[in-house]
Design a protein around this motif. Structure first.
Motif, PDB file in Angstrom:
ATOM      1  N   LYS A  46      83.431  60.446 -59.171  1.00 39.86           N
ATOM      2  CA  LYS A  46      84.366  59.752 -60.044  1.00 39.86           C
ATOM      3  C   LYS A  46      83.769  58.405 -60.411  1.00 39.86           C
ATOM      4  CE  LYS A  46      88.401  62.086 -58.444  1.00 39.86           C
ATOM      5  NZ  LYS A  46      89.771  62.000 -58.043  1.00 39.86           N
ATOM      6  N   GLU A  47      83.854  58.086 -61.676  1.00 38.62           N
ATOM      7  CA  GLU A  47      83.339  56.809 -62.130  1.00 38.62           C
ATOM      8  C   GLU A  47      84.459  56.040 -62.804  1.00 38.62           C
ATOM      9  OE1 GLU A  47      79.619  56.594 -64.093  1.00 38.62           O
ATOM     10  OE2 GLU A  47      78.833  58.351 -63.054  1.00 38.62           O
ATOM     11  N   PHE A  48      84.655  54.808 -62.337  1.00 36.83           N
ATOM     12  CA  PHE A  48      85.657  53.909 -62.879  1.00 36.83           C
ATOM     13  C   PHE A  48      84.973  52.581 -63.174  1.00 36.83           C
ATOM     14  CE2 PHE A  48      88.015  56.425 -59.571  1.00 36.83           C
ATOM     15  CZ  PHE A  48      88.753  57.205 -60.442  1.00 36.83           C
ATOM     16  N   PRO A  49      85.563  51.764 -64.042  1.00 32.48           N
ATOM     17  CA  PRO A  49      85.019  50.416 -64.255  1.00 32.48           C
ATOM     18  C   PRO A  49      85.078  49.603 -62.966  1.00 32.48           C
ATOM     19  CG  PRO A  49      86.714  50.953 -65.894  1.00 32.48           C
ATOM     20  CD  PRO A  49      86.722  52.044 -64.882  1.00 32.48           C
ATOM     21  N   VAL A  50      84.234  48.568 -62.849  1.00 36.42           N
ATOM     22  CA  VAL A  50      84.246  47.729 -61.652  1.00 36.42           C
ATOM     23  C   VAL A  50      85.513  46.869 -61.581  1.00 36.42           C
ATOM     24  CG1 VAL A  50      81.753  47.698 -61.364  1.00 36.42           C
ATOM     25  CG2 VAL A  50      82.861  45.904 -62.710  1.00 36.42           C
ATOM     26  N   GLU A  51      86.156  46.643 -62.717  1.00 35.92           N
ATOM     27  CA  GLU A  51      87.423  45.928 -62.712  1.00 35.92           C
ATOM     28  C   GLU A  51      88.524  46.892 -62.283  1.00 35.92           C
ATOM     29  OE1 GLU A  51      85.653  46.283 -65.602  1.00 35.92           O
ATOM     30  OE2 GLU A  51      84.638  44.347 -65.607  1.00 35.92           O
ATOM     31  N   PRO A  52      89.419  46.449 -61.398  1.00 35.19           N
ATOM     32  CA  PRO A  52      90.505  47.342 -61.003  1.00 35.19           C
ATOM     33  C   PRO A  52      91.369  47.699 -62.209  1.00 35.19           C
ATOM     34  CG  PRO A  52      90.508  45.317 -59.692  1.00 35.19           C
ATOM     35  CD  PRO A  52      89.506  45.139 -60.771  1.00 35.19           C
ATOM     36  N   ARG A  53      91.933  48.863 -62.170  1.00 39.55           N
ATOM     37  CA  ARG A  53      92.854  49.339 -63.218  1.00 39.55           C
ATOM     38  C   ARG A  53      94.105  49.806 -62.480  1.00 39.55           C
ATOM     39  NH1 ARG A  53      94.423  49.099 -68.112  1.00 39.55           N
ATOM     40  NH2 ARG A  53      95.308  50.978 -68.946  1.00 39.55           N
ATOM     41  N   ILE A  54      95.278  49.350 -62.925  1.00 41.18           N
ATOM     42  CA  ILE A  54      96.509  49.724 -62.241  1.00 41.18           C
ATOM     43  C   ILE A  54      97.502  50.348 -63.211  1.00 41.18           C
ATOM     44  CG2 ILE A  54      96.239  47.991 -60.428  1.00 41.18           C
ATOM     45  CD1 ILE A  54      98.358  46.286 -61.828  1.00 41.18           C
ATOM     46  N   GLU A  55      98.415  51.144 -62.646  1.00 43.50           N
ATOM     47  CA  GLU A  55      99.521  51.746 -63.388  1.00 43.50           C
ATOM     48  C   GLU A  55     100.783  51.612 -62.558  1.00 43.50           C
ATOM     49  OE1 GLU A  55      99.019  55.751 -64.754  1.00 43.50           O
ATOM     50  OE2 GLU A  55      96.931  55.395 -65.338  1.00 43.50           O
ATOM     51  N   PHE A  56     101.886  51.322 -63.216  1.00 47.28           N
ATOM     52  CA  PHE A  56     103.172  51.259 -62.531  1.00 47.28           C
ATOM     53  C   PHE A  56     103.604  52.680 -62.207  1.00 47.28           C
ATOM     54  CE2 PHE A  56     107.855  51.537 -63.111  1.00 47.28           C
ATOM     55  CZ  PHE A  56     108.219  50.885 -61.949  1.00 47.28           C
ATOM     56  N   ARG A  57     104.005  52.917 -60.965  1.00 44.64           N
ATOM     57  CA  ARG A  57     104.460  54.240 -60.541  1.00 44.64           C
ATOM     58  C   ARG A  57     105.965  54.299 -60.351  1.00 44.64           C
ATOM     59  NH1 ARG A  57     101.210  57.469 -62.484  1.00 44.64           N
ATOM     60  NH2 ARG A  57      99.135  57.480 -61.630  1.00 44.64           N
ATOM     61  N   SER A  58     106.513  53.371 -59.539  1.00 49.31           N
ATOM     62  CA  SER A  58     107.953  53.450 -59.272  1.00 49.31           C
ATOM     63  C   SER A  58     108.494  52.137 -58.740  1.00 49.31           C
ATOM     64  CB  SER A  58     108.248  54.565 -58.263  1.00 49.31           C
ATOM     65  OG  SER A  58     107.693  54.239 -57.005  1.00 49.31           O
ATOM     66  N   MET A  59     109.810  52.022 -58.848  1.00 53.51           N
ATOM     67  CA  MET A  59     110.544  50.911 -58.264  1.00 53.51           C
ATOM     68  C   MET A  59     111.787  51.521 -57.637  1.00 53.51           C
ATOM     69  SD  MET A  59     111.776  47.286 -59.942  1.00 53.51           S
ATOM     70  CE  MET A  59     112.488  48.031 -61.416  1.00 53.51           C
ATOM     71  N   GLU A  60     111.914  51.384 -56.324  1.00 51.38           N
ATOM     72  CA  GLU A  60     113.049  51.963 -55.610  1.00 51.38           C
ATOM     73  C   GLU A  60     113.873  50.851 -54.980  1.00 51.38           C
ATOM     74  OE1 GLU A  60     112.339  55.743 -53.345  1.00 51.38           O
ATOM     75  OE2 GLU A  60     110.267  55.020 -53.545  1.00 51.38           O
ATOM     76  N   VAL A  61     115.191  50.964 -55.125  1.00 53.39           N
ATOM     77  CA  VAL A  61     116.101  49.990 -54.527  1.00 53.39           C
ATOM     78  C   VAL A  61     116.787  50.645 -53.340  1.00 53.39           C
ATOM     79  CG1 VAL A  61     118.114  48.530 -54.923  1.00 53.39           C
ATOM     80  CG2 VAL A  61     116.468  48.913 -56.768  1.00 53.39           C
ATOM     81  N   ASP A 107      79.443  57.181 -52.881  1.00 54.54           N
ATOM     82  CA  ASP A 107      80.382  56.959 -53.974  1.00 54.54           C
ATOM     83  C   ASP A 107      81.425  55.945 -53.521  1.00 54.54           C
ATOM     84  OD1 ASP A 107      81.958  57.064 -56.205  1.00 54.54           O
ATOM     85  OD2 ASP A 107      82.567  59.150 -55.955  1.00 54.54           O
ATOM     86  N   LYS A 108      81.373  54.752 -54.062  1.00 58.73           N
ATOM     87  CA  LYS A 108      82.272  53.675 -53.646  1.00 58.73           C
ATOM     88  C   LYS A 108      83.547  53.608 -54.483  1.00 58.73           C
ATOM     89  CE  LYS A 108      79.596  52.203 -50.417  1.00 58.73           C
ATOM     90  NZ  LYS A 108      79.897  52.542 -49.057  1.00 58.73           N
ATOM     91  N   ALA A 109      83.690  54.468 -55.460  1.00 59.02           N
ATOM     92  CA  ALA A 109      84.884  54.443 -56.304  1.00 59.02           C
ATOM     93  C   ALA A 109      86.136  54.664 -55.456  1.00 59.02           C
ATOM     94  CB  ALA A 109      84.786  55.507 -57.387  1.00 59.02           C
ATOM     95  N   LEU A 110      87.156  53.898 -55.754  1.00 61.75           N
ATOM     96  CA  LEU A 110      88.426  54.002 -55.033  1.00 61.75           C
ATOM     97  C   LEU A 110      89.549  54.341 -55.998  1.00 61.75           C
ATOM     98  CD1 LEU A 110      88.605  50.837 -52.733  1.00 61.75           C
ATOM     99  CD2 LEU A 110      88.566  53.202 -51.984  1.00 61.75           C
ATOM    100  N   GLU A 111      90.480  55.138 -55.506  1.00 61.85           N
ATOM    101  CA  GLU A 111      91.729  55.324 -56.218  1.00 61.85           C
ATOM    102  C   GLU A 111      92.810  55.573 -55.175  1.00 61.85           C
ATOM    103  OE1 GLU A 111      90.489  59.737 -57.713  1.00 61.85           O
ATOM    104  OE2 GLU A 111      92.078  58.743 -58.834  1.00 61.85           O
ATOM    105  N   GLY A 112      93.991  55.079 -55.465  1.00 62.70           N
ATOM    106  CA  GLY A 112      95.068  55.221 -54.503  1.00 62.70           C
ATOM    107  C   GLY A 112      96.345  54.579 -55.006  1.00 62.70           C
ATOM    108  N   GLU A 113      97.276  54.373 -54.085  1.00 64.71           N
ATOM    109  CA  GLU A 113      98.554  53.742 -54.404  1.00 64.71           C
ATOM    110  C   GLU A 113      98.830  52.632 -53.409  1.00 64.71           C
ATOM    111  OE1 GLU A 113     101.742  56.598 -54.621  1.00 64.71           O
ATOM    112  OE2 GLU A 113     101.148  57.186 -56.639  1.00 64.71           O
ATOM    113  N   VAL A 114      99.524  51.622 -53.885  1.00 66.98           N
ATOM    114  CA  VAL A 114      99.955  50.508 -53.053  1.00 66.98           C
ATOM    115  C   VAL A 114     101.446  50.329 -53.279  1.00 66.98           C
ATOM    116  CG1 VAL A 114      99.798  48.013 -52.686  1.00 66.98           C
ATOM    117  CG2 VAL A 114      97.736  49.331 -53.190  1.00 66.98           C
ATOM    118  N   ALA A 115     102.195  50.219 -52.188  1.00 68.73           N
ATOM    119  CA  ALA A 115     103.630  49.939 -52.267  1.00 68.73           C
ATOM    120  C   ALA A 115     103.894  48.588 -51.618  1.00 68.73           C
ATOM    121  CB  ALA A 115     104.435  51.027 -51.572  1.00 68.73           C
TER     122      ALA A 115
END
Length: 170
Positions: free
Chosen positions: A29-44, A117-125
Motif C-alpha cells: 500500500k502506498e500513501f502520501p507521507v502526509e497523514p490523510r484522515i476521514e471522519f468515521r463517527s460521533m457517538e454520544v 512497508d511502513k505505510a499505516l492505516e487505522g482508526e483513532v477514537a
C-alpha cells in the motif's frame, strides 16, 4: 512409485524461503507521507462523547511516545500533542469557535509498523466528557460540531475533517 518429499531440513528451508517470499509478492500500500484522515463517527453516551477518525500515512510516523518530550514535542510546544480537535457552535445561524478553557488536543501513542512497508492505516477514537463539556456555561448555542486534524512526527499536518452536527438540549 511416490517420490519422497525430502529431508526435514530441506522442507524447513523451503518453508522459510516461502514465508520470506510471500510478503514481497503481496501488494504494497502506498500513501502520501502526509497523514490523510476521514471522519468515521460521533457517538454520544450518557456522560461522554466519542469521535472516531480513520487515517493513512505513507511513512508510518504517526504517534508520540511519553519519552518524546524534547523540542519540538516539549510540553510548551504546539507539537506536544498530535491530534487537534476544535469545537464549533452554531449561534444565530453562524458557526463560531469560542475560546475554551481546556483545549481539545490529544497525544496519540506511537504506532510502529513492522517490516519494510511502513505505510499505516487505522482508526483513532477520542473520548471526552459530555454534556458538561464542551458546551461553555451559559452558551446560547443548541448545535455543535468539531473539526479534527492529525500531525505526524515529521510535523506534516493532515487534511481537516468536520464531524456531523450534534443538537444540544439546554
Amino acid at each position: 512409485m511416490q517420490r519422497p518429499i525430502g529431508s526435514p531440513a530441506k522442507v524447513a528451508l523451503w518453508s522459510v524461503a516461502l514465508m520470506l517470499a510471500l510478503p514481497a509478492c503481496m501488494e504494497r500500500k502506498e500513501f502520501p507521507v502526509e497523514p490523510r484522515i476521514e471522519f468515521r463517527s460521533m457517538e454520544v453516551f450518557a456522560d461522554s462523547l466519542s469521535l472516531t477518525i480513520s487515517f493513512t500515512d505513507g511513512d508510518g510516523d504517526i504517534g508520540l511516545d511519553a519519552t518524546d518530550n524534547a523540542p519540538p514535542f516539549d510540553s510548551g510546544s504546539p507539537w506536544h500533542n498530535n491530534l487537534f480537535v476544535e469545537y464549533h457552535q452554531l449561534v444565530a445561524g453562524e458557526w463560531t469557535q469560542p475560546a475554551l478553557l481546556i483545549p481539545l488536543h490529544y497525544r496519540i501513542p506511537r504506532l510502529s509498523p513492522s517490516g519494510r512497508d511502513k505505510a499505516l492505516e487505522g482508526e483513532v477514537a477520542v473520548g471526552m466528557a459530555w454534556p458538561v463539556f464542551p458546551m461553555p456555561p451559559g452558551s446560547p448555542a443548541d448545535t455543535v460540531r468539531f473539526t479534527v486534524q492529525l500531525a505526524d512526527r515529521a510535523l506534516h499536518l493532515s487534511n481537516v475533517v468536520e464531524t456531523g452536527v450534534l443538537l444540544v438540549a439546554h
